[in-house]
Scaffold this motif. Structure first.
Motif, short mmCIF file in Angstrom:
data_model
loop_
_atom_site.label_atom_id
_atom_site.label_comp_id
_atom_site.label_asym_id
_atom_site.label_seq_id
_atom_site.Cartn_x
_atom_site.Cartn_y
_atom_site.Cartn_z
N GLN A 177 -27.96 77.86 38.88
CA GLN A 177 -26.53 78.17 38.81
C GLN A 177 -25.72 77.96 37.40
O GLN A 177 -25.38 78.93 36.80
CB GLN A 177 -25.78 77.84 40.22
CG GLN A 177 -24.61 78.70 40.32
CD GLN A 177 -23.23 77.66 40.12
OE1 GLN A 177 -23.49 76.37 40.66
NE2 GLN A 177 -22.25 78.02 39.84
N PRO A 178 -25.56 76.98 37.30
CA PRO A 178 -24.84 76.26 36.14
C PRO A 178 -25.63 76.88 34.65
O PRO A 178 -24.86 77.37 33.73
CB PRO A 178 -24.44 74.89 35.98
CG PRO A 178 -25.54 74.51 37.06
CD PRO A 178 -25.86 75.48 38.02
N SER A 179 -26.98 76.92 34.58
CA SER A 179 -27.82 77.26 33.81
C SER A 179 -27.59 78.60 33.30
O SER A 179 -27.13 79.14 32.24
CB SER A 179 -29.11 77.10 33.87
OG SER A 179 -29.43 75.78 34.10
N LEU A 180 -27.62 79.57 34.46
CA LEU A 180 -27.64 81.06 34.35
C LEU A 180 -26.07 81.46 33.70
O LEU A 180 -25.83 82.35 33.24
CB LEU A 180 -27.88 81.66 35.60
CG LEU A 180 -29.48 81.77 35.78
CD1 LEU A 180 -29.82 82.47 37.20
CD2 LEU A 180 -30.33 82.47 34.65
N ALA A 181 -25.18 80.65 34.70
CA ALA A 181 -23.89 80.84 34.26
C ALA A 181 -23.45 80.67 32.73
O ALA A 181 -22.89 81.67 32.20
CB ALA A 181 -22.92 79.85 34.86
N PHE A 182 -23.97 79.65 32.09
CA PHE A 182 -23.90 79.63 30.71
C PHE A 182 -24.72 80.74 30.10
O PHE A 182 -24.16 81.29 28.95
CB PHE A 182 -24.65 78.27 30.16
CG PHE A 182 -23.94 77.82 28.93
CD1 PHE A 182 -22.67 77.11 28.61
CD2 PHE A 182 -24.70 78.16 27.56
CE1 PHE A 182 -22.30 76.79 27.44
CE2 PHE A 182 -24.22 77.82 26.42
CZ PHE A 182 -22.96 77.10 26.33
N VAL A 183 -26.04 81.24 30.28
CA VAL A 183 -26.45 82.24 29.80
C VAL A 183 -25.67 83.67 29.92
O VAL A 183 -25.57 84.31 28.76
CB VAL A 183 -27.77 82.39 30.43
CG1 VAL A 183 -28.64 83.81 30.05
CG2 VAL A 183 -28.65 81.19 30.00
N TRP A 184 -25.11 83.86 31.05
CA TRP A 184 -24.28 85.04 31.23
C TRP A 184 -23.19 84.94 30.07
O TRP A 184 -22.62 86.18 29.68
CB TRP A 184 -23.75 85.31 32.63
CG TRP A 184 -24.73 85.08 33.80
CD1 TRP A 184 -24.66 84.89 34.92
CD2 TRP A 184 -26.35 85.76 33.54
NE1 TRP A 184 -25.76 84.73 35.92
CE2 TRP A 184 -26.72 85.45 34.71
CE3 TRP A 184 -27.05 86.23 32.51
CZ2 TRP A 184 -28.01 85.86 35.23
CZ3 TRP A 184 -28.31 86.63 32.80
CH2 TRP A 184 -28.85 86.37 33.89
N ASP A 185 -22.57 83.69 30.06
CA ASP A 185 -21.61 83.70 29.28
C ASP A 185 -21.86 83.93 27.71
O ASP A 185 -20.87 84.74 27.06
CB ASP A 185 -21.01 82.15 29.10
CG ASP A 185 -19.42 82.17 28.36
OD1 ASP A 185 -18.88 83.22 28.21
OD2 ASP A 185 -18.73 81.02 28.56
N VAL A 186 -22.85 83.52 27.18
CA VAL A 186 -23.39 84.05 26.10
C VAL A 186 -23.83 85.33 25.76
O VAL A 186 -23.37 86.11 24.73
CB VAL A 186 -24.62 83.11 25.49
CG1 VAL A 186 -25.13 83.48 24.15
CG2 VAL A 186 -24.23 81.53 25.73
N LEU A 187 -24.41 85.98 26.74
CA LEU A 187 -24.92 87.24 26.73
C LEU A 187 -23.85 88.35 27.02
O LEU A 187 -23.63 89.42 26.14
CB LEU A 187 -26.08 87.52 27.89
CG LEU A 187 -27.46 86.95 27.61
CD1 LEU A 187 -28.33 87.20 29.02
CD2 LEU A 187 -28.05 87.41 26.26
N PHE A 188 -23.01 88.33 27.80
CA PHE A 188 -22.10 89.25 28.18
C PHE A 188 -20.68 89.10 27.54
O PHE A 188 -20.20 89.80 27.21
CB PHE A 188 -21.71 89.30 29.65
CG PHE A 188 -22.75 89.56 30.60
CD1 PHE A 188 -23.88 90.38 30.24
CD2 PHE A 188 -23.03 88.82 31.95
CE1 PHE A 188 -25.08 90.63 30.96
CE2 PHE A 188 -24.17 89.15 32.73
CZ PHE A 188 -24.89 89.94 32.35
N PHE A 189 -20.37 87.58 27.18
CA PHE A 189 -18.80 87.56 26.41
C PHE A 189 -19.28 86.96 25.03
O PHE A 189 -18.23 86.66 24.56
CB PHE A 189 -18.17 86.61 27.29
CG PHE A 189 -17.87 87.27 28.56
CD1 PHE A 189 -17.27 88.27 29.13
CD2 PHE A 189 -18.52 86.48 29.74
CE1 PHE A 189 -17.10 88.57 30.28
CE2 PHE A 189 -18.46 86.91 31.06
CZ PHE A 189 -17.69 88.00 31.34
N ARG A 190 -20.39 86.86 24.60
CA ARG A 190 -20.49 86.69 23.19
C ARG A 190 -20.05 85.29 22.70
O ARG A 190 -19.51 85.01 21.74
CB ARG A 190 -20.28 87.58 22.17
CG ARG A 190 -20.87 88.98 22.36
CD ARG A 190 -20.36 89.97 21.52
NE ARG A 190 -21.02 91.41 21.54
CZ ARG A 190 -20.98 92.34 20.86
NH1 ARG A 190 -19.97 92.36 19.80
NH2 ARG A 190 -21.58 93.45 21.13
#
Length: 298
Positions: free
Chosen positions: A256-269
């Motif tokens: 969960q926290p791992s993917l949350a960080f990945v989504w932050d990088v991918l979706f919000f640059r």
């Protein structure tokens, strides 16, 4: 291990993985909803309450709570309201990835609570986890703390406050479920969601915040937040967790926290260099060590 037992075990692992995957998008939905942090937190639990009420009606899953149990539910709702208030505000300042990782520092608070109040024994890995987590966090937020903006530092403080409030929520929830006359998770979470929405709604009224949802995109994001994060994700995890070894569950939940960080990088640059990624890996490793760093009385 029989084939049937193996299938059930793998099915339960997949449930936890899917639940963690769904909840990992919580910060994304909060970020996409064009409403203040308290408003998004309110709609998360209020819509979650509606979905859980429907589930309870379908399952005919109701019990009459005692006065003592209602007091615990109200306290649990208050902790959850504080948790969501701090976390949603933190997302505004530092993004969903780091805010989620900081919220997961609750594992250290829960472990210390178990050691100090319940006589659980400490393992060397827990002693290693604390400085490791701080070192990882240092690499994620940046080498020079004083060089960070005031808003960014506020976001970090709010993320750590989230961990404290989330610990209170989990400890109270554990107390609610520990009663021999325990309620189903759906019913308990429904009442907690209702209690939490009352506290958050009252905070909005006092602060003069609007309940208005400005556009269709925000409405969809808030519905997704209430349905997938507050209802389905939690239900999947709660149903499967008791059937899986605790240390293994802890490792899975780091998705969960791992993917949350990945989504932050991918979706919000989110600007992230190799040093930051190293810090994320170190911090997540420390969180896992913290999850498995205490054990019951011996």
């Amino acid at each position: 291990m029989t084939p049937n037992h193996s299938f059930l075990r793998h099915s339960e692992i997949l449930q936890v993985l899917l639940g963690a995957f769904l909840i990992s998008f919580s910060g994304v939905w909060v970020k996409l909803a064009d409403v203040p942090p308290t408003t998004s937190a309110f709609y998360r639990v209020f819509l979650g309450f509606i979905f859980l009420l429907i589930a309870c009606l379908w399952r005919r899953d109701f019990m009459k709570p005692t006065a003592g149990r209602l007091s615990l539910i109200a306290l649990c709702g208050l902790f959850f309201a504080l948790d969501l208030f701090c976390w949603h505000a933190s997302i505004r300042y530092i993004g969903p990835g780091l805010a989620t990782i900081l919220g997961n520092f609750q594992v250290f608070i829960l472990a210390m609570t178990g050691i100090l109040l319940y006589g659980e024994r400490i393992r060397p890995r827990f002693l290693l986890a604390i400085p490791l987590a701080l070192s990882g966090l240092f690499l994620v937020v940046g080498i020079s703390w004083n060089a960070l903006s005031a808003d960014y530092r506020t976001g970090v403080y709010l993320g750590l406050a989230t961990a404290v409030c989330y610990s209170g929520f989990l400890l109270t929830l554990r107390k609610i479920q520990a009663d021999g006359r325990s309620y189903s998770f759906f019913f308990a979470l429904m009442l907690i969601s209702l209690s939490c929405s009352v506290f958050l709604g009252a905070r909005m009224i006092i602060a003069g915040d609007s309940f208005a949802i400005p556009d269709l995109g925000s409405l969809v994001s808030l519905i997704n937040l209430g349905l997938f994060s507050q209802t389905i994700g939690w239900a999947l995890i709660a149903n499967a967790m008791p059937k899986i070894r605790a240390s293994f569950t802890g490792l899975i939940l780091l998705v969960q926290p791992s993917l949350a960080f990945v989504w932050d990088v991918l979706f919000f640059r989110r600007p992230t260099d190799l040093l930051n990624w190293t810090g994320v890996i170190i911090t997540l490793t420390a969180i896992y060590l913290g999850l498995t760093g205490s054990r019951g009385k011996e």
